[in-house]
Scaffold this active site. Structure first.
Site, PDB file in Angstrom:
ATOM      1  N   GLU A 213       0.831  -1.200   0.000  1.00 47.11           N
ATOM      2  CA  GLU A 213       0.000   0.000   0.000  1.00 47.11           C
ATOM      3  C   GLU A 213       0.866   1.251   0.000  1.00 47.11           C
ATOM      4  O   GLU A 213       2.055   1.203   0.288  1.00 47.11           O
ATOM      5  CB  GLU A 213      -0.932  -0.014   1.220  1.00 47.11           C
ATOM      6  CG  GLU A 213      -1.855  -1.235   1.254  1.00 47.11           C
ATOM      7  CD  GLU A 213      -2.782  -1.266   2.460  1.00 47.11           C
ATOM      8  OE1 GLU A 213      -3.042  -0.183   3.032  1.00 47.11           O
ATOM      9  OE2 GLU A 213      -3.248  -2.361   2.825  1.00 47.11           O
ATOM     10  N   TYR A 214       0.252   2.385  -0.344  1.00 54.48           N
ATOM     11  CA  TYR A 214       0.927   3.679  -0.379  1.00 54.48           C
ATOM     12  C   TYR A 214       2.178   3.627  -1.262  1.00 54.48           C
ATOM     13  O   TYR A 214       3.268   4.044  -0.869  1.00 54.48           O
ATOM     14  CB  TYR A 214       1.279   4.141   1.039  1.00 54.48           C
ATOM     15  CG  TYR A 214       0.056   4.303   1.912  1.00 54.48           C
ATOM     16  CD1 TYR A 214      -0.787   5.404   1.763  1.00 54.48           C
ATOM     17  CD2 TYR A 214      -0.264   3.338   2.854  1.00 54.48           C
ATOM     18  CE1 TYR A 214      -1.920   5.529   2.552  1.00 54.48           C
ATOM     19  CE2 TYR A 214      -1.401   3.472   3.649  1.00 54.48           C
ATOM     20  CZ  TYR A 214      -2.222   4.568   3.488  1.00 54.48           C
ATOM     21  OH  TYR A 214      -3.344   4.694   4.260  1.00 54.48           O
ATOM     22  N   MET A 276     -10.418  -4.137  -0.442  1.00 59.04           N
ATOM     23  CA  MET A 276     -10.472  -3.677   0.948  1.00 59.04           C
ATOM     24  C   MET A 276     -11.617  -2.668   1.102  1.00 59.04           C
ATOM     25  O   MET A 276     -11.396  -1.473   1.343  1.00 59.04           O
ATOM     26  CB  MET A 276      -9.122  -3.098   1.354  1.00 59.04           C
ATOM     27  CG  MET A 276      -8.015  -4.154   1.355  1.00 59.04           C
ATOM     28  SD  MET A 276      -6.413  -3.541   1.923  1.00 59.04           S
ATOM     29  CE  MET A 276      -5.886  -2.568   0.498  1.00 59.04           C
ATOM     30  N   THR A 277     -12.830  -3.184   0.977  1.00 58.95           N
ATOM     31  CA  THR A 277     -14.024  -2.339   1.001  1.00 58.95           C
ATOM     32  C   THR A 277     -14.475  -2.087   2.444  1.00 58.95           C
ATOM     33  O   THR A 277     -15.536  -2.532   2.877  1.00 58.95           O
ATOM     34  CB  THR A 277     -15.149  -2.985   0.173  1.00 58.95           C
ATOM     35  OG1 THR A 277     -15.157  -4.405   0.419  1.00 58.95           O
ATOM     36  CG2 THR A 277     -14.953  -2.745  -1.301  1.00 58.95           C
ATOM     37  N   TYR A 278     -13.630  -1.351   3.164  1.00 58.84           N
ATOM     38  CA  TYR A 278     -13.926  -0.954   4.538  1.00 58.84           C
ATOM     39  C   TYR A 278     -13.049   0.227   4.903  1.00 58.84           C
ATOM     40  O   TYR A 278     -12.256   0.693   4.080  1.00 58.84           O
ATOM     41  CB  TYR A 278     -13.714  -2.101   5.531  1.00 58.84           C
ATOM     42  CG  TYR A 278     -12.564  -3.042   5.223  1.00 58.84           C
ATOM     43  CD1 TYR A 278     -11.243  -2.660   5.392  1.00 58.84           C
ATOM     44  CD2 TYR A 278     -12.812  -4.322   4.749  1.00 58.84           C
ATOM     45  CE1 TYR A 278     -10.196  -3.519   5.119  1.00 58.84           C
ATOM     46  CE2 TYR A 278     -11.773  -5.197   4.460  1.00 58.84           C
ATOM     47  CZ  TYR A 278     -10.468  -4.797   4.650  1.00 58.84           C
ATOM     48  OH  TYR A 278      -9.439  -5.658   4.362  1.00 58.84           O
ATOM     49  N   GLU A 279     -13.228   0.722   6.089  1.00 58.63           N
ATOM     50  CA  GLU A 279     -12.453   1.833   6.644  1.00 58.63           C
ATOM     51  C   GLU A 279     -12.851   3.199   6.080  1.00 58.63           C
ATOM     52  O   GLU A 279     -12.052   4.136   6.099  1.00 58.63           O
ATOM     53  CB  GLU A 279     -10.948   1.612   6.466  1.00 58.63           C
ATOM     54  CG  GLU A 279     -10.373   0.579   7.425  1.00 58.63           C
ATOM     55  CD  GLU A 279     -10.488   1.002   8.887  1.00 58.63           C
ATOM     56  OE1 GLU A 279      -9.995   2.073   9.258  1.00 58.63           O
ATOM     57  OE2 GLU A 279     -11.100   0.240   9.660  1.00 58.63           O
ATOM     58  N   TRP A 401     -11.975  -8.867   7.726  1.00 52.34           N
ATOM     59  CA  TRP A 401     -10.936  -8.215   8.523  1.00 52.34           C
ATOM     60  C   TRP A 401     -11.587  -7.810   9.835  1.00 52.34           C
ATOM     61  O   TRP A 401     -12.516  -6.999   9.837  1.00 52.34           O
ATOM     62  CB  TRP A 401     -10.378  -6.980   7.812  1.00 52.34           C
ATOM     63  CG  TRP A 401      -9.341  -6.320   8.673  1.00 52.34           C
ATOM     64  CD1 TRP A 401      -9.549  -5.327   9.587  1.00 52.34           C
ATOM     65  CD2 TRP A 401      -7.957  -6.641   8.735  1.00 52.34           C
ATOM     66  NE1 TRP A 401      -8.383  -4.997  10.217  1.00 52.34           N
ATOM     67  CE2 TRP A 401      -7.383  -5.794   9.702  1.00 52.34           C
ATOM     68  CE3 TRP A 401      -7.140  -7.568   8.080  1.00 52.34           C
ATOM     69  CZ2 TRP A 401      -6.029  -5.847  10.030  1.00 52.34           C
ATOM     70  CZ3 TRP A 401      -5.798  -7.616   8.396  1.00 52.34           C
ATOM     71  CH2 TRP A 401      -5.255  -6.761   9.355  1.00 52.34           C
TER      72      TRP A 401
END
Length: 423
Positions: A213-214, A276-279, A401
């Site tokens: 990531e990033y 990552m469909t959250y946060e 997660w």
């Protein structure tokens, strides 16, 4: 399973009687500690083996269909009802059996060592894959060790396939510089791949999940080349590869988290991907739903145009968050289980509200010091909304997660909706 939303004045034995369900079964599946205490707006799972339903005063076909989790048109067809408004008390309605699709289910666990064993043993029957989180990549291509063997052993004992996870970031390290070093040095990449394969063979992993990531936008193509080269190496060894992707809504979405994640390339190279469909409701931000359905659908609408649907695992977080309000910059929310969220609402005696756009429950309370709080969490309704989304988009499955937050309703409802693929 039925989903019942508690109304003012209702008590548990009346609800059980209404659905002709066993009271003890309702208490168990919802992990109810005090049967005499219910919250207005609380969602309850109601176990039932009924195949018929007797219409009561005030019932509608839409409500009956919702309670039994079947499409209203299917219910009308099954009972040869032309006008859904013409039903009457005492009428017997046949409930068609659910056609359950088969999906794959992954769960990440950041709880490692022997502490992971009871957690994995408790939910292992519901999983296809288990992913201990995570091996941190070093600049020289080595990997920081983790105590994953107990979790792997527990997974295998439950027929769950272990998936190795590698990352370029930590809680205090965003990882873009590290990724730049790894992705632009073929010698380091080769060393990293050798180390991955060695660990997978030694510990019994069958799949690799790459969660970088990033990454700098200018390293996008370098990341794609790394994925392709790593996939080729792993496939030659008989292993599989997956990647974790930030929740993008378009190919040109800006931001360090998104730009180097090439959905089309990942969909072509990887055996499957985890979205990552959250946060959205992250701990340092404003209080809001953590994984709202309307935002998830925006991501899926884009994803399915460039990634095969049978390669997509949709992310689902299974924890709650408590924010102080009004929100102050730099103030972080507390994270705990959905079960604890219900217990906290019971403690303060506040009703559960529901955001129908995001399909998420929430409530507000004031603590003993006079501080106002807003809590967003998951319940049976929001879990069912996510399961319906997986069906609607015809996806490969779900990725949780993360393990360690009790959510008994989820696992019962998961099994009610799907057959879980085992290998």
């Amino acid at each position: 399973m039925h989903i019942h939303v508690v109304q003012r004045g209702e008590v548990l034995w009346q609800i059980a009687n209404y659905y002709q369900s066993n009271l003890d079964d309702i208490i168990e599946v919802n992990n109810i500690t005090n049967p005499d205490l219910l919250l207005i707006g609380q969602s309850l799972l109601i176990p039932s083996g009924d195949t018929v339903y007797t219409v009561r005063t005030g019932d509608t076909m839409w409500q009956i269909a919702q309670n039994y989790g079947v499409p209203v048109q299917e219910l009308l067809w099954e009972n040869r009802i032309i006008n859904p408004n013409q039903i009457y008390p005492g009428q017997i309605i046949n409930i068609p059996g659910k056609q359950k699709p088969t999906i794959e289910v992954n769960a990440f666990t950041y709880i490692l060592g022997m502490d992971a064993v009871p957690i994995v043993e408790e939910v292992g029957e519901h999983l296809t894959y288990l992913t201990p989180f995570a091996y941190l990549v070093n600049e020289d291509g080595s990997l920081e060790p983790i105590d994953d063997e107990p979790a792997i052993g527990a997974a295998i004992s439950k027929g769950v396939v272990p998936m190795m996870s590698i990352v370029n970031f930590t809680y205090n390290l965003s990882g873009e510089v590290l990724a730049n070093i790894i992705l632009n040095n073929t010698s380091t990449m080769s060393i990293l791949q050798d180390n991955i394969i060695e660990i997978m063979k030694e510990k019994g992993y069958r799949i690799l999940n790459i969660d970088f990531e990033y990454i700098y936008p200018e390293d996008r193509e370098a990341y794609n080349r790394f994925l392709e080269n790593t996939a080729n190496r792993l496939h030659e060894e008989g292993f599989f590869i997956s990647t974790s992707l930030a929740p993008k809504v378009s190919s040109d979405q800006r931001g360090l988290l998104y730009e180097a994640h090439d959905y089309e390339a990942h969909g072509r190279i990887a055996d499957f991907v985890i979205l990552m469909t959250y946060e959205w409701g992250w701990r340092g931000g404003q209080p809001r739903s953590i994984s709202p359905i309307n935002e998830i659908e925006r991501v899926l609408d884009y994803a399915v145009t460039v990634i095969p649907r049978n390669k997509i695992l949709m992310g689902f977080q299974i924890y709650a968050r408590d924010w102080r309000i009004p929100h102050i910059e730099g103030q972080e929310a507390e994270t705990f289980s959905n079960q604890e969220a219900i217990e906290l609402a019971l403690r303060y005696g506040v009703p559960i509200q529901y955001d129908y756009l995001g399909q998420s429950p929430f409530y507000r309370y004031t603590d003993e010091e006079g501080n106002a709080h807003e809590v967003w969490f998951e319940d049976a309704r929001s879990a069912q909304a996510k399961f319906d989304t997986v069906k609607e988009y015809n996806l490969r499955g779900i990725s949780y997660w993360g393990l360690g937050y009790p959510f008994p309703q989820n696992w019962a409802l998961l099994e009610d909706n799907f057959n879980i693929q085992k290998y």
